[in-house]
Motif scaffolding. Structure first.
Motif, PDB file in Angstrom:
ATOM      1  N   MET A   1       1.018  -1.031   0.088  1.00 28.77           N
ATOM      2  CA  MET A   1       0.109  -0.177   0.071  1.00 28.77           C
ATOM      3  C   MET A   1       0.978   1.310  -0.085  1.00 28.77           C
ATOM      4  N   THR A   2       0.464   2.310  -0.814  1.00 29.09           N
ATOM      5  CA  THR A   2       1.000   3.316  -0.753  1.00 29.09           C
ATOM      6  C   THR A   2       0.420   4.642   0.260  1.00 29.09           C
ATOM      7  N   PHE A   3       1.377   5.338   0.876  1.00 32.08           N
ATOM      8  CA  PHE A   3       1.169   6.386   1.988  1.00 32.08           C
ATOM      9  C   PHE A   3       1.743   7.550   1.566  1.00 32.08           C
ATOM     10  N   THR A   4       1.217   8.868   1.927  1.00 28.67           N
ATOM     11  CA  THR A   4       1.775  10.187   1.706  1.00 28.67           C
ATOM     12  C   THR A   4       2.044  10.412   3.130  1.00 28.67           C
ATOM     13  N   ALA A   5       3.184  10.920   3.585  1.00 25.67           N
ATOM     14  CA  ALA A   5       3.962  11.396   4.619  1.00 25.67           C
ATOM     15  C   ALA A   5       4.242  12.818   4.629  1.00 25.67           C
ATOM     16  N   GLN A   6       3.449  13.639   5.353  1.00 24.41           N
ATOM     17  CA  GLN A   6       3.812  14.989   5.289  1.00 24.41           C
ATOM     18  C   GLN A   6       4.706  15.173   6.511  1.00 24.41           C
ATOM     19  N   VAL A   7       5.876  15.610   6.502  1.00 22.77           N
ATOM     20  CA  VAL A   7       7.011  16.008   7.440  1.00 22.77           C
ATOM     21  C   VAL A   7       7.153  17.560   7.528  1.00 22.77           C
ATOM     22  N   LYS A   8       6.814  18.045   8.786  1.00 21.12           N
ATOM     23  CA  LYS A   8       6.655  19.597   8.912  1.00 21.12           C
ATOM     24  C   LYS A   8       8.006  19.610   9.850  1.00 21.12           C
ATOM     25  N   VAL A   9       8.953  20.411   9.390  1.00 18.73           N
ATOM     26  CA  VAL A   9      10.263  20.733  10.123  1.00 18.73           C
ATOM     27  C   VAL A   9      10.436  22.202  10.377  1.00 18.73           C
ATOM     28  N   MET A  10      10.428  22.426  11.879  1.00 18.64           N
ATOM     29  CA  MET A  10      10.474  23.929  12.228  1.00 18.64           C
ATOM     30  C   MET A  10      11.563  24.097  13.209  1.00 18.64           C
ATOM     31  N   PRO A  11      12.148  25.136  13.213  1.00 19.59           N
ATOM     32  CA  PRO A  11      13.417  25.518  14.008  1.00 19.59           C
ATOM     33  C   PRO A  11      12.741  25.133  15.497  1.00 19.59           C
ATOM     34  N   HIS A  12      13.580  25.070  16.540  1.00 24.37           N
ATOM     35  CA  HIS A  12      13.352  25.020  17.923  1.00 24.37           C
ATOM     36  C   HIS A  12      12.871  26.246  18.459  1.00 24.37           C
ATOM     37  N   LYS A  13      11.851  26.577  19.110  1.00 20.20           N
ATOM     38  CA  LYS A  13      11.325  27.555  19.601  1.00 20.20           C
ATOM     39  C   LYS A  13      12.295  28.452  20.208  1.00 20.20           C
ATOM     40  N   GLU A  14      13.217  27.878  20.791  1.00 15.90           N
ATOM     41  CA  GLU A  14      14.485  28.714  21.726  1.00 15.90           C
ATOM     42  C   GLU A  14      15.464  29.486  20.753  1.00 15.90           C
ATOM     43  N   LEU A  15      15.444  29.006  19.537  1.00 16.31           N
ATOM     44  CA  LEU A  15      16.373  29.279  18.666  1.00 16.31           C
ATOM     45  C   LEU A  15      15.785  30.679  17.794  1.00 16.31           C
ATOM     46  N   LEU A  16      16.862  31.750  17.612  1.00 19.33           N
ATOM     47  CA  LEU A  16      16.327  32.624  16.741  1.00 19.33           C
ATOM     48  C   LEU A  16      16.306  32.147  15.293  1.00 19.33           C
ATOM     49  N   ASP A  17      15.242  32.802  14.735  1.00 21.51           N
ATOM     50  CA  ASP A  17      14.858  32.144  13.250  1.00 21.51           C
ATOM     51  C   ASP A  17      15.026  33.550  12.403  1.00 21.51           C
ATOM     52  N   PRO A  18      16.260  33.649  11.678  1.00 21.09           N
ATOM     53  CA  PRO A  18      16.461  34.960  10.974  1.00 21.09           C
ATOM     54  C   PRO A  18      15.597  35.006   9.725  1.00 21.09           C
ATOM     55  N   GLN A  19      15.034  34.049   9.088  1.00 13.91           N
ATOM     56  CA  GLN A  19      14.160  34.294   8.217  1.00 13.91           C
ATOM     57  C   GLN A  19      12.752  34.955   8.581  1.00 13.91           C
ATOM     58  N   GLY A  20      12.568  34.240   9.806  1.00 14.26           N
ATOM     59  CA  GLY A  20      11.050  34.704  10.398  1.00 14.26           C
ATOM     60  C   GLY A  20      11.191  36.035  10.833  1.00 14.26           C
ATOM     61  N   LYS A  21      12.106  36.573  11.417  1.00 11.55           N
ATOM     62  CA  LYS A  21      12.431  38.115  11.647  1.00 11.55           C
ATOM     63  C   LYS A  21      12.474  38.948  10.477  1.00 11.55           C
ATOM     64  N   ALA A  22      12.975  38.397   9.490  1.00 12.07           N
ATOM     65  CA  ALA A  22      12.946  39.344   8.244  1.00 12.07           C
ATOM     66  C   ALA A  22      11.500  39.502   7.844  1.00 12.07           C
ATOM     67  N   VAL A  23      10.703  38.236   7.565  1.00 14.96           N
ATOM     68  CA  VAL A  23       9.461  38.427   7.357  1.00 14.96           C
ATOM     69  C   VAL A  23       8.626  39.183   8.189  1.00 14.96           C
ATOM     70  N   MET A  24       8.967  39.237   9.576  1.00 12.66           N
ATOM     71  CA  MET A  24       8.167  39.651  10.452  1.00 12.66           C
ATOM     72  C   MET A  24       8.444  41.450  10.297  1.00 12.66           C
ATOM     73  N   GLY A  25       9.477  41.831   9.999  1.00 12.23           N
ATOM     74  CA  GLY A  25       9.654  43.127   9.691  1.00 12.23           C
ATOM     75  C   GLY A  25       8.987  43.646   8.489  1.00 12.23           C
ATOM     76  N   GLY A  26       8.792  42.836   7.291  1.00  9.55           N
ATOM     77  CA  GLY A  26       8.168  43.236   6.146  1.00  9.55           C
ATOM     78  C   GLY A  26       6.799  43.211   6.465  1.00  9.55           C
ATOM     79  N   LEU A  27       6.325  42.257   7.178  1.00  7.87           N
ATOM     80  CA  LEU A  27       4.879  42.436   7.515  1.00  7.87           C
ATOM     81  C   LEU A  27       4.531  43.664   8.276  1.00  7.87           C
ATOM     82  N   SER A  28       5.443  43.896   9.312  1.00  7.13           N
ATOM     83  CA  SER A  28       5.025  45.317  10.103  1.00  7.13           C
ATOM     84  C   SER A  28       5.180  46.518   9.280  1.00  7.13           C
TER      85      SER A  28
END
Length: 84
Positions: A1-28
């Motif tokens: 049987m064939t299955f689809t697995a979705q793997v969601k990878v995120m940085p640990h909450k304790e670590l700085l996320d430079p991409q997230g900070k850049a997007v946050m600045g743009g949204l602001s």
């Protein structure tokens, strides 16, 4: 049987996320001040041949641990669904 697995990878909450900070600045700058935090991750779709959904999930988790996610900096979640 064939299955689809979705793997969601995120940085640990304790670590700085430079991409997230850049997007946050743009949204602001766009006047979207209601958004208070942005975290950038990745979504990976795997097609897995396995006997059961549990077996497919184990295979996807092994792939994530060995290659798809960096355990030092990232966490992951796996969701498996059967293909029709």
């Amino acid at each position: 049987m064939t299955f689809t697995a979705q793997v969601k990878v995120m940085p640990h909450k304790e670590l700085l996320d430079p991409q997230g900070k850049a997007v946050m600045g743009g949204l602001s700058n766009l006047g979207l001040a209601a958004i208070k935090d942005v975290r950038i991750g990745k979504s990976i779709s795997l097609q897995i041949e396995a006997d059961t959904a549990e077996n497919a999930k184990q295979i996807a988790e092994e792939a994530a641990k060995k290659l798809l996610a960096n355990a030092v900096m990232e966490m992951f979640e796996v969701d498996v669904t059967p293909n029709a």
